[in-house]
Design an enzyme around this catalytic site. Structure first.
Site: not given
Lengths: 323, 337
Positions: B70, B139
């Site tokens: 990321e 998440h």
């Protein structure tokens, strides 16, 4: 490969660049010590051969990303000294209008995407510039300068890996000045040479004498050639040394006077002057030195005369604000 | 109030995910500088199927699969943006922006200002947030306040399919970095979406419903819950306005203030935890405004609990506001004051 020592034009340019970096930073160091300059800064005195040699291998349109110790990269890429000095003196005419200071000077006109206050911050950015070059079908390269401290950051790993898997036209230049602030490179990495890390990404890596502009130029020019040919990135480690402290807070408690003296004897500028003695006359060599001094003095004069950055325009470049 | 509904073009019913995909396709067709970057966005079609088959239309160079990296992805997007491209990054779950925060907060957000305006970073970062899928604490977060607190980021939270398209197109047009926080639970929601590439202006609060008794301000998935609650409240004789800021930064607080001046009551609803959340900012803006003198009740906040999102469905539901919670809080605010 070009022999910089034998080519009068190249030798003059390299010498003038190194002297300009040296004189610029000496002037900054002096103004800072006398309380005439604000903030903090990181000097690269002793490391001038790396930007001078590396940038000599670049063409117009090529990109660089730089570091918190970035004056040399900026100057070697052809930045305006007066705008650099004005930035350090917090003037409206500075590269960043006084918003950035030493750690954030960029010069979009010369492809300098910016110094960076975050160690390894510029590494994935250089990979991205390489990606843009690829997507736009251009014949450019991006050179990412970073120090030995950067190679242990996650950003370094991620940036180098992306450039490697996509064969991007990027050259990673590690300016190994032996210390990440006070942490010696020997304590911070298990490998003997940081260039060995290249193997982990399947790209070429080499270690060169970073106090020799010719050695830096040769390695970077070869890497640039590879990159332009579509063969992907390379890692060049240039061994050099920071003469001055990390920043103004540094009391040099982590290294010896002898060590510093030993490296000063390998001054990249003195060595290069000796090496080009057969190509340039004494007065030509002295001319490079004087031109550098004069340019820096003129930059200081121009910067001093410029208006200060004004609080009234502080939010000019703010785009996300409620009406 | 929304620019979208004024569009004199044909509309169809699309899902929120399809609307995002259509915006991406239209932006890539119109401007060759636009390209996509993210994990599993190519052949796989995206973890939530948002990019779908775009790779077949635009190729693997422009719908670029990345490693799980990321920080590298966002950094590469910053560099590509500086070098003349218009990258649109997908971060698979908004929680993973934590991995990329240096490039988001220290680089993308700061470069334009730090360089005195000499360069722009036209970068869009899309990321799904929110709970409700049983994906637990790493998440399921709602992290909009992190981004809204960083000067130099625009932050968008679309709550309808039409806005998912119109706000994303506006974000891609924008010369500066925009974080677009989509919601996982909304991806399959259907609604009318104009075929044309209509843009919504960033920084414009949408009035979803008008009523005189109280103003409910809600973001993301809470907008549809607030509307459902408002219908139930109407059955109890309570008329609620429902406002959707859509853009958290810059925030159109004027529309919110005007509504509270009229209703005299405000209930602020967010999925994110309460402490230092975005609705604290909205409450402060109301408190600082001319609406203060019109308040007939303390400003109410209905937020997620200050806990990580749990796994068990009954616990997960208990951690964030539900329709019944909004009905109860709103009813109390009106009846008590």
């Amino acid at each position: 490969m070009m022999d910089l020592h034998k080519d009068a034009g190249a030798a003059t340019e390299i010498l003038r660049t190194m002297w300009t970096i040296r004189r610029f930073e000496e002037a900054v160091d002096d103004m800072f010590a006398r309380g005439l300059m604000h903030g903090t800064m990181h000097l690269s005195i002793g490391q001038e051969a790396v930007p001078a040699g590396a940038c000599h291998a670049l063409a117009e349109g090529d990109y660089i990303t730089s570091t918190h110790r970035g004056h040399g990269h900026c100057i070697a890429r052809g930045a305006r000294l007066d705008a650099m000095m004005a930035e350090l003196l917090a003037k409206e005419t500075g590269y960043c209008r006084g918003r950035g200071g030493s750690m954030h000077i960029a010069d979009v006109a010369t492809g300098n995407l910016g110094a960076n206050g975050i160690v390894a911050g510029g590494v994935p950015i250089a990979a991205g510039a390489g990606l843009a070059i690829r997507l736009r079908g251009q014949d450019r390269v991006a050179v990412s300068f970073f120090g030995d401290g950067a190679v242990n950051e996650g950003a370094w790993h991620e940036g180098v890996n992306l450039a490697a898997i996509w064969d991007l036209p990027v050259v990673f230049v590690c300016e190994n000045n032996q210390y990440g602030m006070s942490m010696s490179v020997g304590k911070a990495a298990k490998v003997e040479r940081l260039a060995e890390r290249a193997a982990a990404y399947g790209i070429p890596g080499s270690t060169v004498d970073g106090n020799d502009p010719q050695a830096v130029y040769d390695a970077v020019a070869e890497a640039v050639h590879r990159a332009r040919a579509g063969l992907g990135p390379s890692l060049v480690e240039a061994l050099t040394y920071r003469w001055k402290g990390h920043s103004k807070s540094d009391k040099n408690l982590y290294r010896t006077r002898e060590e510093i003296e030993g490296w000063r004897e390998r001054d990249p500028i003195t060595r290069f002057e000796r090496a080009v003695a057969g190509t340039l006359t004494d007065s030509e060599i002295a001319g490079c030195r004087e031109q550098a001094r004069d340019r820096v003095r003129a930059a200081i004069r121009t910067a001093h005369a410029a208006p200060d950055a004004e609080a009234a325009t502080l939010t000019d470049a703010v785009y996300a604000r409620s009406e | 109030m929304t620019a979208v509904t004024e569009a004199a073009t044909a509309t169809r019913t699309l899902t929120y995910a399809e609307a995002v995909r259509e915006a991406l396709a239209q932006a890539m067709t119109a401007d060759e500088r636009v390209f996509l970057l993210g994990e599993d966005i190519g052949t796989y079609g995206g973890a939530f199927g948002v990019t779908g088959d775009l790779v077949h239309s635009f190729g693997a160079e422009r719908v670029r699969d990345t490693p799980i990296s990321e920080l590298g992805i966002v950094g590469a997007a910053v560099g590509a943006a500086l070098a003349g491209m218009r990258p649109v990054v997908e971060i698979q779950f908004s929680d993973f922006t934590a991995q990329a925060m240096d490039q988001i907060a220290n680089q993308a957000a700061k470069i334009h200002f730090m360089l005195g305006g000499a360069a722009n970073v036209p970068l869009v970062l899309r990321a799904p947030g929110g709970s409700g899928t049983g994906a637990a604490a790493q998440h399921s977060q709602s992290l909009e306040a992190w981004f809204a607190h960083v000067p130099g980021l625009k932050v968008v939270m679309p709550s309808t399919p039409a806005d998912a398209k119109a706000l994303l197109l506006a974000a891609i047009d924008d010369p500066n970095p925009v974080v677009v926080l989509e919601h996982k639970l909304l991806y399959k929601e259907r609604g009318p979406v104009p075929e044309a590439g209509t843009r919504a202006r960033l920084g414009e609060t949408a009035v979803r419903r008008t009523g005189e008794d109280l103003t409910i301000v809600a973001t993301g998935v809470m907008v549809s819950r607030a509307l459902e609650a408002a219908d139930q409240l109407a059955g109890q004789g309570i008329q609620a306005s429902v406002l959707d800021p859509r853009t958290l930064s810059p925030l159109d607080d004027g529309t919110i203030v005007n509504s509270v001046v009229t209703t005299g009551r405000a209930l602020l609803v967010q999925e994110a935890p309460k402490t230092a959340g975005f609705m604290a900012e909205v409450a402060a803006r109301i408190g600082e405004s001319r609406a203060f003198g019109h308040l007939r009740a303390p400003i109410g906040r209905l937020c997620g609990l200050d806990v990580p999102i749990p796994y068990a469905p009954q616990l997960e539901r208990a951690a964030v506001p539900q329709v019944a919670d909004i009905v109860r809080e709103a009813g109390e605010l009106v009846r008590r004051w």
